[in-house]
Write an enzyme that holds these catalytic residues in place. Structure first.
Site, PDB file in Angstrom:
ATOM      1  N   ASP B 320       0.904  -1.502  -0.349  1.00 15.17           N
ATOM      2  CA  ASP B 320       0.204  -0.085   0.187  1.00 15.17           C
ATOM      3  C   ASP B 320       0.393   1.409   0.018  1.00 15.17           C
ATOM      4  O   ASP B 320       1.733   0.716   0.407  1.00 15.17           O
ATOM      5  CB  ASP B 320      -0.602   0.376   1.285  1.00 15.17           C
ATOM      6  CG  ASP B 320      -0.218   0.518   1.785  1.00 15.17           C
ATOM      7  OD1 ASP B 320       0.791  -1.027   2.944  1.00 15.17           O
ATOM      8  OD2 ASP B 320      -0.715   0.425   3.640  1.00 15.17           O
ATOM      9  N   GLU B 321       0.154   2.084  -0.410  1.00 19.68           N
ATOM     10  CA  GLU B 321       0.322   3.905  -0.052  1.00 19.68           C
ATOM     11  C   GLU B 321       2.166   3.768  -0.707  1.00 19.68           C
ATOM     12  O   GLU B 321       3.016   4.176  -0.445  1.00 19.68           O
ATOM     13  CB  GLU B 321       0.544   4.521   0.903  1.00 19.68           C
ATOM     14  CG  GLU B 321      -0.977   4.355   1.302  1.00 19.68           C
ATOM     15  CD  GLU B 321      -0.911   4.721   2.698  1.00 19.68           C
ATOM     16  OE1 GLU B 321      -1.779   6.088   2.758  1.00 19.68           O
ATOM     17  OE2 GLU B 321       0.147   4.206   3.914  1.00 19.68           O
ATOM     18  N   SER B 322       3.005   3.203  -1.892  1.00 20.35           N
ATOM     19  CA  SER B 322       3.930   3.343  -2.279  1.00 20.35           C
ATOM     20  C   SER B 322       4.121   4.786  -3.148  1.00 20.35           C
ATOM     21  O   SER B 322       3.501   4.077  -4.762  1.00 20.35           O
ATOM     22  CB  SER B 322       4.263   2.497  -3.087  1.00 20.35           C
ATOM     23  OG  SER B 322       5.681   1.802  -3.050  1.00 20.35           O
TER      24      SER B 322
END
Lengths: 685, 685
Positions: B320-322
């Site tokens: 997530d959220e890279s």
């Protein structure tokens, strides 16, 4: 915007812990526990702010660094003020911490535990001989933090402090009921908070062998029902204790109290096996065979292994309550006694002790034992722990032995904090010389495990043990009981903050029995005026064993609960205060309290319908409202200056006498003040 | 003497748990949570007595034996009835426990978790396919125990039960704030109590690498600030979970959320170091370099090591959220993307995921990831955990992917139990085919760690998560919210008995802030009507970081506190009940409650003088008595059938609107019912 402006503008001081404002508390209220040797207070307050910086002189001592970080973390969680962990130079730092000897990393009997603490404008200065003194200073520092609506601050003080006695212990007994590691750890936090420095860990009993031996693994494998501390856990406890300046003195009870050893190694015993782990609470016959060399070879190896786990100079060998029965019944032991001219089993035990002491010496350990080991030829460097009565301790000091006082500090006997506080390891009237008095090293509060589990043990230990800790630390003339109780209430909340469960555990228990938070409130009216009967009485009523489930109301009432002192003080003020306002307030408070007892009835009756543990408290449930009525009517007669009938008075005395009986495993703690009220009433002639 | 005689003679039924008497409770009250698939109740009660005996068919399964012993111990501590541990033959035993397959010793996705439980005269019969079904049956059995003044008993029932979804998880996040092992263990007990079966353990974050690697020790040594789980501790947690039928799915978040990996191994990152452990709550740029083979060699070896600790078939790789920032800024990575025809960073991440999945396959593990990993060419055997919204989950099921629902179950968003209960992993209107619906494996309640520590995490998880657990276990048509809340109150106390701290923790917190038990009672009037603002609002107000001290009032108020439902129900009854007695009782209860708010003022003002954490709650302290007055006056107008002035009405609406703002990190939970009262009042024309 400056904090002051917030106030002028009427804006909320949101999270003002960070924005410490201008008005610190004006009165210093001394809540230190234990009281320091000397304390000077001057006008002024130092706010706790996030601008605080710390210097550490002696930071190469890893214990000092970790203790400082722990102190800062506790200060943060108390105040909500975020504090930097970056160390500064002393000149730049607001908090200067300095130890003279930074090489000490292990507490030991007799080390210098003194410290001085100075708080003045812009400066906190803590100086100590070594890291362990500094730890005591940290506890004092944290106890000085005072809150007000505007923030947190420390009073300007100069404190010089050192303990009166070097051995200030707490005995924990996982032998009878195993205590999980987290119970031990949190109690170490509690001990450190009140400057105690010895955990006496009673690790072996007829009911369980609680330490892992790798050399003799059947000890714990067959002797513990699976409940024992692994060597890793032992190391964890010793490390945790060391980080808090606490020595760990293990007790391996011998030659008696040792059935659990024999389950795996019956050759050690004085009668053939097989043995099994016991669960009843009584004195068992099995004892080690002191006549066989194999016993000493075993102990030699066992002690050798234990010294790798327990670095302290002292090992406790128990030595109590060995009844000699197996020895008398074993012809070969009888023969040995004749051959060696040992006239009785006490003499045989003295022989055993001497042999064990040799082994301890070989492994560089000193011996501690209960006062049964005090025999004519006992080596003078043995420490005798007293449990039979202070006269035995005084005797042993006269004979030149080091000693420890325990008997008045048996926590399962439910003595009040006041009673324990009054006991002194070196009573002024004991007539000991200075040299003899010095042989008294201190004492230990003893939490025997027959009737407690990890679920309730904290509430049996705390806060009463803080009063004992003060007796061991503070000057002999620190003896104001009322002031002790005032500070004990504060200390109790501090111990609660350390996650001891003496408050939360009983609250949970009441909630569980009552079935709801509201029910628990009603039940707490009853619980607040009761305490558990003492160890012997409970055993007589209930025949408690290791298997007795814990969780009845008795387990969730406090020994010496706050109500005891509170009611006594209210009645005292009501009867004797010459200040009319005080008198009137006391009257109102008493009326309201008694009324709450009277009106407890319907809720308690309903709870009794719902739960057997309340149903079974039938006498206490019925007596409580009647005691409330006694109180209300007494106040009525006193206020109206009227005289009741003789029959009324007889009835009340009968009620107090009935209520004074040990029933349903509980005692009322409010009878003395009620009696005092009655004493002020005389019947019509 | 027989118990009945005790009663006739008027003698107390002392410790009647052992002397179970004749009058069991007459009504069966269904407090099961989660509700079973089917339940038939018949007339009759089976008393819990010390004469109970147990047979175990399948006792060669060590987990079954230990689970049975744990069940008996809990039953003992609930009832005070001492129970034998000696196993009997089924024909002789009162409690017969039988599992068909005794070979299963490790929970796995999709195993048969069903059980049947029969309770009738003189017999309890529990049958399950395997030990893990039997464990669910034990929990149901314990939930059926009913107390009355005479003792404890079980209703005659026939229960057939099995879960609706096979994956019923709780995410714990020690990454942001480390959670000590005991916090994990007690939450496993809570999960087992409500039949959850997956601990999703979010072990790595920018803010901390929490698992010991022996192959790459700098991961924890440099990436954790000393706060990590040793391999022994991991094994302890996995063992504890296994003993409770709970799978442990570790999450190693990659390629983003991974700064803490790079502190020790900066070569893994997509930009040169040095890196340090982060402490702020935000999305950081650092990401693993997906273009270097050394990254995969490292991960290969790391995963290999982790599979020795985590036996479950699944490993969560986050994903997530890279944000792709480091990738965009690194010319060599850009070059790689061109060469491999990867059009954007999402495509590069898909490439990375595919490579990692290969590694997992090599180590016999299946991949789970957050819904960012859902790319066109994602392998179908990957499990996609949804956090962006249920539409993404439905989408992924349509694309043939296994999925988990999380978004509505984010505990830090402070959704009420009712809101979470209403969310369904397979909504009836989603239009999924049966085959697609089957791809939805269940879901997870997610306890993200930014704003919680071990001190307060339980109160954020429980009891709300029990409602989520019921959503995952019980039939889709089990949807009565009011009934859920009724049972949730009971379940909350059961979880309290398991030593979860959702009740005791906040109580301790209030006590600490208020400085006494009495003060805490006053403060609880305010605390009972507040809940914490949600994660985003709190971050906006306070900029919480890992270093923000926990301990303000917001930390000790409950999300969705009992007062919310209670007041709503009271007002509903008052306004709409056609039963005059009910109406009257509701009126009295409302008056008394509103009065307590009005009279809270002096005590709260005094507390605010004494403590900054109460001082800072200035608006809430002022609004509470005004809301009480609003309530009292509204009742007055309604009862008198009078009309207030328009000005009064405007003023009240303004008050409700002001009180509805997010301030002082808290929200009132009582505004809707107050609004409902106001809606019944119209101003004079």
């Amino acid at each position: 915007m400056k904090p002051l402006l917030y106030a002028l503008l009427g804006l909320p001081l949101l999270f003002s812990g960070r924005l410490y404002a201008q008005a610190p508390p004006v009165h210093f209220v001394n809540t230190l526990m234990p009281q320091p040797q000397s304390l000077t207070v001057s006008d002024g307050w130092l706010p706790v702010t996030s601008a605080w910086t710390v210097s550490l002189n002696g930071s190469e001592n890893a214990l000092l660094k970790s203790a400082t970080n722990r102190m800062l973390t506790r200060l943060e969680s108390m105040t909500g003020v975020e504090l930097s962990r970056d160390l500064q130079q002393p000149a730049q730092a607001l908090v200067s911490i300095e130890i003279k000897d930074s090489s000490l990393t292990m507490p030991a009997l007799g080390i210098d535990e003194s410290y001085t603490l100075d708080i003045r404008a812009g400066k906190v200065q803590l100086q100590a001989a070594n890291v362990f003194g500094a730890m005591h200073g940290f506890e004092t520092l944290l106890q000085l933090v005072q809150a007000s609506g505007d923030g947190f601050s420390l009073p300007f003080v100069h404190i010089q402090d050192a303990p009166r006695f070097p051995w200030r212990g707490l005995l924990l007994d996982p032998g009878r009921h195993f205590l999980p590691v987290d119970v031990i750890l949190r109690n170490l936090d509690g001990m450190a908070a009140v400057k105690m420095n010895v955990l006496h860990w009673h690790l072996t009993e007829d009911q369980g062998f609680r330490v892992e031996s790798q050399r003799f693994p059947k000890l714990q494998q067959l002797g513990s029902n699976g409940l024992y501390y692994t060597q890793d856990q032992i190391r964890e406890v010793v490390k945790y204790a060391t980080e808090r300046g606490i020595r760990v003195v293990p007790e391996f009870d011998m030659p008696g109290h040792s059935t659990s050893w024999f389950v795996g190694y019956s050759d050690l015993a004085s009668a053939p096996g097989p043995y099994h782990v016991e669960y009843q609470n009584k004195i068992y016959d099995p004892a080690m065979d002191p006549t066989r060399e194999s016993t000493y070879r075993f102990l030699d190896s066992f002690i050798d292994e234990m010294t790798t786990l327990f670095p302290d100079d002292y090992i406790h060998i128990g030595g109590d309550e060995s009844n000699g029965k197996q020895w008398k019944e074993n012809p070969s032991i009888q023969h040995f006694m004749q051959q060696h001219n040992l006239k009785d089993t006490a003499a045989l035990q003295a022989y055993f002790n001497a042999r064990v002491q040799e082994l301890l010496k070989k492994h560089h350990r000193q011996m501690v034992g209960w006062d049964e080991i005090l025999q004519a030829d006992l080596s003078p460097d043995v420490v005798v722990q007293n449990w039979h009565g202070i006269e035995f301790l005084i005797n042993s000091a006269r004979q030149g032995h080091h000693g420890l006082l325990s008997k008045p500090f048996y926590l399962d006997h439910m003595y009040s904090a006041a009673e324990m506080y009054a006991a002194d390891p070196v009573p002024a009237d004991a007539g000991l010389t200075d040299a003899q008095a010095k042989l008294v090293l201190g004492g230990e509060a003893c939490m025997w495990g027959e009737q407690v589990t990890g679920l309730i043990v904290d509430s049996r230990i705390w806060p009463r043990t803080a009063a004992v800790a003060e007796r061991f630390w503070s000057p002999a003339n620190t003896r104001d009981t009322q002031d002790m109780y005032r500070r004990l209430q504060v200390e109790s909340l501090r111990l609660d903050a350390l996650h001891l469960t003496h408050l939360s555990g009983p609250e949970r228990g009441l909630r569980q029995i009552a079935g709801s938070e509201e029910g628990a409130e009603s039940l707490s009216v009853l619980a607040s005026v009761l305490q558990p009967v003492d160890f012997h009485e409970r055993y007589a009523e209930q025949h408690t064993s290791q298997r007795t489930p814990i969780g009845h109301l008795v387990d969730f009432v406090h020994p010496d609960p706050p109500m005891k002192e509170a009611l006594a003080a209210m009645v005292e003020t009501y009867l004797h205060s010459t200040d009319p306002a005080e008198h009137k307030n006391a009257l109102a408070a008493l009326e309201s309290l008694f009324q709450s007892w009277v009106s407890s009835r319907p809720a308690l009756d309903q709870l009794a319908v719902d739960h057997p543990f309340i149903a079974e408290m039938q006498q206490r449930r019925e007596q409580l409202p009647r005691l409330g009525l006694l109180g209300l009517e007494s106040l009525g007669y006193i206020e109206a200056k009227q005289h009741p009938s003789a029959a009324w008075l007889d009835q009340q005395k009968q009620l107090l006498s009935d209520a004074g009986k040990h029933v349903e495993l509980t005692d009322f703690v409010v009878l003395d003040p009620l009696n005092a009220l009655l004493d002020n009433i005389s019947a019509t002639k």
